[in-house]
Design an enzyme around this catalytic site. Structure first.
Site, short mmCIF file in Angstrom:
data_model
loop_
_atom_site.label_atom_id
_atom_site.label_comp_id
_atom_site.label_asym_id
_atom_site.label_seq_id
_atom_site.Cartn_x
_atom_site.Cartn_y
_atom_site.Cartn_z
N ASP A 96 -8.10 -10.05 -7.42
CA ASP A 96 -8.25 -11.35 -8.16
C ASP A 96 -8.78 -12.54 -7.16
O ASP A 96 -9.39 -13.79 -7.96
CB ASP A 96 -6.84 -11.94 -8.54
CG ASP A 96 -6.03 -11.04 -9.65
OD1 ASP A 96 -6.86 -10.36 -10.51
OD2 ASP A 96 -4.88 -11.29 -9.74
N ARG A 143 4.75 -2.70 -11.87
CA ARG A 143 3.88 -3.14 -10.88
C ARG A 143 4.68 -3.08 -9.66
O ARG A 143 4.26 -2.68 -8.46
CB ARG A 143 3.63 -4.61 -10.77
CG ARG A 143 2.66 -5.34 -9.68
CD ARG A 143 2.33 -6.75 -9.92
NE ARG A 143 1.48 -7.07 -8.78
CZ ARG A 143 2.01 -7.53 -7.40
NH1 ARG A 143 3.29 -7.26 -7.41
NH2 ARG A 143 1.10 -7.87 -6.59
N TYR A 146 4.23 -1.72 -24.16
CA TYR A 146 4.11 -0.34 -23.91
C TYR A 146 5.42 0.16 -23.04
O TYR A 146 5.85 -0.62 -22.35
CB TYR A 146 2.72 0.02 -23.19
CG TYR A 146 2.58 -0.89 -22.16
CD1 TYR A 146 2.99 -0.61 -20.78
CD2 TYR A 146 1.69 -1.94 -22.32
CE1 TYR A 146 2.72 -1.60 -19.67
CE2 TYR A 146 1.27 -2.81 -21.25
CZ TYR A 146 1.73 -2.48 -20.01
OH TYR A 146 1.45 -3.32 -18.89
N GLU A 196 0.53 -10.92 4.92
CA GLU A 196 0.94 -11.42 3.74
C GLU A 196 1.98 -12.31 3.71
O GLU A 196 2.94 -12.47 4.69
CB GLU A 196 1.76 -10.31 3.10
CG GLU A 196 2.88 -10.24 2.09
CD GLU A 196 2.07 -10.89 0.89
OE1 GLU A 196 1.04 -10.37 0.39
OE2 GLU A 196 2.48 -11.73 0.16
N GLN A 197 1.74 -13.42 3.03
CA GLN A 197 2.39 -14.50 2.88
C GLN A 197 4.21 -14.63 2.52
O GLN A 197 4.80 -15.37 3.24
CB GLN A 197 1.94 -15.83 1.99
CG GLN A 197 1.99 -15.15 0.34
CD GLN A 197 1.79 -16.39 -0.48
OE1 GLN A 197 1.12 -17.69 -0.24
NE2 GLN A 197 1.75 -15.90 -1.72
C1 LIG Z 1 4.44 -11.43 -7.87
C2 LIG Z 1 3.35 -11.00 -8.77
C3 LIG Z 1 3.76 -10.24 -9.85
C4 LIG Z 1 2.74 -9.76 -10.63
N1 LIG Z 1 3.05 -9.19 -11.69
C5 LIG Z 1 2.19 -8.82 -12.52
C6 LIG Z 1 2.64 -8.14 -13.89
O1 LIG Z 1 3.56 -7.95 -14.20
N2 LIG Z 1 1.37 -7.55 -14.60
C7 LIG Z 1 0.06 -7.54 -14.47
O2 LIG Z 1 -0.86 -7.11 -15.02
N3 LIG Z 1 -0.18 -8.47 -13.38
C8 LIG Z 1 0.88 -8.81 -12.43
N4 LIG Z 1 0.30 -9.25 -11.19
C9 LIG Z 1 -0.93 -9.51 -11.02
C10 LIG Z 1 -1.82 -8.29 -10.52
O3 LIG Z 1 -1.09 -7.69 -9.61
C11 LIG Z 1 -2.90 -8.54 -10.08
O4 LIG Z 1 -3.76 -9.27 -11.10
C12 LIG Z 1 -3.96 -7.42 -9.80
O5 LIG Z 1 -3.13 -6.03 -9.23
C13 LIG Z 1 -4.96 -7.79 -8.76
O6 LIG Z 1 -4.39 -7.25 -7.47
P1 LIG Z 1 -4.60 -8.57 -6.04
O7 LIG Z 1 -4.27 -7.69 -5.01
O8 LIG Z 1 -6.11 -9.03 -6.34
O9 LIG Z 1 -3.73 -9.83 -6.35
P2 LIG Z 1 -2.14 -9.56 -6.26
O10 LIG Z 1 -1.56 -8.28 -6.56
O11 LIG Z 1 -1.74 -10.93 -7.06
O12 LIG Z 1 -1.71 -9.68 -4.74
C14 LIG Z 1 -2.26 -11.00 -3.72
C15 LIG Z 1 -1.14 -11.02 -2.66
O13 LIG Z 1 -1.50 -11.96 -1.62
C16 LIG Z 1 -0.51 -12.85 -1.20
N5 LIG Z 1 -1.13 -13.85 -0.69
C17 LIG Z 1 -1.48 -15.04 -1.36
N6 LIG Z 1 -2.17 -15.89 -0.86
C18 LIG Z 1 -2.05 -15.64 0.51
C19 LIG Z 1 -2.31 -16.09 1.84
N7 LIG Z 1 -2.83 -17.21 1.93
N8 LIG Z 1 -2.22 -15.47 2.79
C20 LIG Z 1 -1.64 -14.13 2.84
N9 LIG Z 1 -1.14 -13.47 1.84
C21 LIG Z 1 -1.18 -14.13 0.63
C22 LIG Z 1 0.29 -12.86 -2.35
O14 LIG Z 1 1.60 -13.11 -1.91
C23 LIG Z 1 0.26 -11.36 -3.09
O15 LIG Z 1 1.16 -10.49 -2.23
C24 LIG Z 1 1.38 -10.05 -10.52
C25 LIG Z 1 1.02 -10.62 -9.37
C26 LIG Z 1 1.91 -11.01 -8.20
C27 LIG Z 1 1.71 -11.69 -7.04
#
Ligand SMILES: Cc1cc2nc3c(=O)[nH]c(=O)nc-3n(C[C@H](O)[C@H](O)[C@H](O)COP(=O)(O)OP(=O)(O)OC[C@H]3O[C@@H](n4cnc5c(N)ncnc54)[C@H](O)[C@@H]3O)c2cc1C
Length: 398
Positions: A295, A108, A217, A34-35
């Site tokens: 994502d 979240r 909500y 994790e970054q």
């Molecule tokens: C800080 C933050 C706040 C959010 N708040 C909301 C919210 O309030 N409501 C909502 O609906 N969605 C929110 N989201 C988005 C939501 O969590 C995501 O759209 C969804 O949960 C999909 O999850 P994911 O694991 O694909 O991505 P994310 O939950 O975005 O997680 C991606 C993770 O990868 C890490 N990362 C990125 N690049 C690198 C790299 N090169 N090397 C290592 N690690 C890396 C990031 O720091 C993060 O922890 C937020 C995301 C983040 C990062």
């Protein structure tokens, strides 16, 4: 039996941690890179529908989630100008009965902490912070993740769960074209006690108007109200969860909207602004021992509230595929095949909802009533949402 493969995951977000937990439960060795230097109280509300709840419950998280979620009785549509209210759909007992699991709203940060604790309970050293993955090298028998700080970690597969601006996706397929939608989303939290009694109800509300929409909500057992207000504006192009704006600017974007909307905005503690970018579904996610999740694989507009759900579903299906196939590349192909069509359909449905929520027909009260009656008829709503909520990632064929 040979040892289970070692799976590397870039990103300890909602999807990365869900995948880690589902893999650990099946006996895999997992390293999450994790970054961030620390994982803290970031973000606001996310909605978890029955499809996501099935996956989280299969990971044993229901008791922990229950202590912090809000389970609304239903969702309503309200008109931006008059405040007229229509039922969108029932949740609560109806969701449990119809789809076999609840629909709940959660901060979240609470969901993230519950996932992180559960991962650490099984594998205390699974998550490494301050490890930004910037590339990888694949060999005949494995893959090495390369971090910006120079560290290298070897495993049998690499999962890019590194969010909307994924480095792993770019390394696999090049830059993903993004279209600015002309929409800006205001996000914020409101301490519930600041709101008048009429706005403290345990329902999800979607306000619709000609150039915007507002969703709010309750969260944390009703202690907070989550606010997301989307407005048509093309002077803000930063796609970020952490850029702050001002109350005045947010009020200005909803000038002329019903007093309840103004009251909500005036009471937001810190309004954050986020430019909404649209992307077309990718044709493929996997090459060899490297694939994408959440994502990173299928970034979406928030208008179906399925971003977090899709990433959680991905995690469980990925773990099931890796457990079902001895050959790692074949398992990753099976995962992609199981997930690509559904996630592409959800991304397209969110794009369709963007125009539905902001339709010009909503401008005057009479046109709006006609439009709402047509677009949100019970049969149409069921057609738009049943297939989303009926999906169970624990049971789908892999
Ligand atoms: C800080 C933050 C706040 C959010 N708040 C909301 C919210 O309030 N409501 C909502 O609906 N969605 C929110 N989201 C988005 C939501 O969590 C995501 O759209 C969804 O949960 C999909 O999850 P994911 O694991 O694909 O991505 P994310 O939950 O975005 O997680 C991606 C993770 O990868 C890490 N990362 C990125 N690049 C690198 C790299 N090169 N090397 C290592 N690690 C890396 C990031 O720091 C993060 O922890 C937020 C995301 C983040 C990062």
């Amino acid at each position: 039996m040979s040892a289970r493969p070692h799976i590397l995951i870039a990103g300890a977000g909602i999807g990365g941690l869900s995948a880690a937990l589902a893999l650990l439960a099946r006996g895999f060795r997992v390293s999450v890179l994790e970054q961030a230097r620390e994982l803290g109280e970031l973000g606001a509300g996310v909605q978890i529908s029955a499809n996501g709840a099935h996956a989280l419950f299969s990971l044993g998280l229901e008791p922990a989630l229950q202590t912090v979620w809000c389970e609304p009785a239903g969702k309503e549509i309200r008109l931006w100008s008059t405040g007229e209210t229509w039922k969108l759909f029932d949740l609560g007992a109806v969701s449990r009965q119809r789809y076999g699991a609840p629909y709940f709203m959660i901060h979240r940060a609470d969901l993230h902490l519950i996932l992180l604790r559960a991962v650490k309970a099984v594998a205390p050293d699974a998550v490494t912070l301050n490890a930004r993955v910037c590339g990888f090298e694949e060999h005949s028998s494995g893959v090495t993740a390369i971090c910006e700080n120079g560290s290298r970690v070897m495993g049998d597969a690499l999962i890019g769960a590194d969010g909307v601006h994924s480095r792993i996706r770019n390394a696999l397929f090049g830059d993903m074209p993004a279209r600015f939608t002309g929409l800006l989303a205001w996000r914020g939290l409101i301490p519930m006690e600041r709101l008048p009694e009429r706005l403290r109800r345990q329902v999800g509300t979607n306000w619709v108007g000609p150039g915007g929409h507002v969703v709010h909500y309750p969260l944390r057992g009703g202690a907070l109200m989550n606010f997301v207000g989307t407005a048509e504006r093309d002077d803000w192009r930063v796609e970020s969860w952490t850029e702050q704006g001002t109350t005045e600017e947010a009020l200005n974007d909803f000038r002329g909207w019903h007093e309840d909307v103004q009251t909500l905005i005036r009471n937001i503690e810190a309004p954050f602004k986020w430019a909404l970018l649209g992307r077309d579904p990718l044709a493929r996610w996997t090459i060899g021992r490297v694939t994408l999740l959440g994502d990173a694989a299928h970034p979406t507009l928030p208008m179906m509230a399925q971003g977090a759900n899709m990433s959680i579903e991905d995690g469980v299906v990925l773990a099931r595929c890796l457990a079902a196939h001895d050959d790692v590349p074949a398992a990753l192909q099976a995962y992609e095949a199981a997930r690509r069509e559904r996630t592409a359909r959800l991304v397209r449905a969110a794009n369709d909802n963007a125009s539905r929520f902001h339709n010009p027909a909503l401008g005057d009260a009479e046109g709006a009533a006609r439009y709402v009656d047509t677009e949100w008829q019970e049969a149409k709503v069921k057609q738009r949402y049943d297939w989303v909520f009926e999906y169970d990632p624990v049971k789908v064929a892999v």
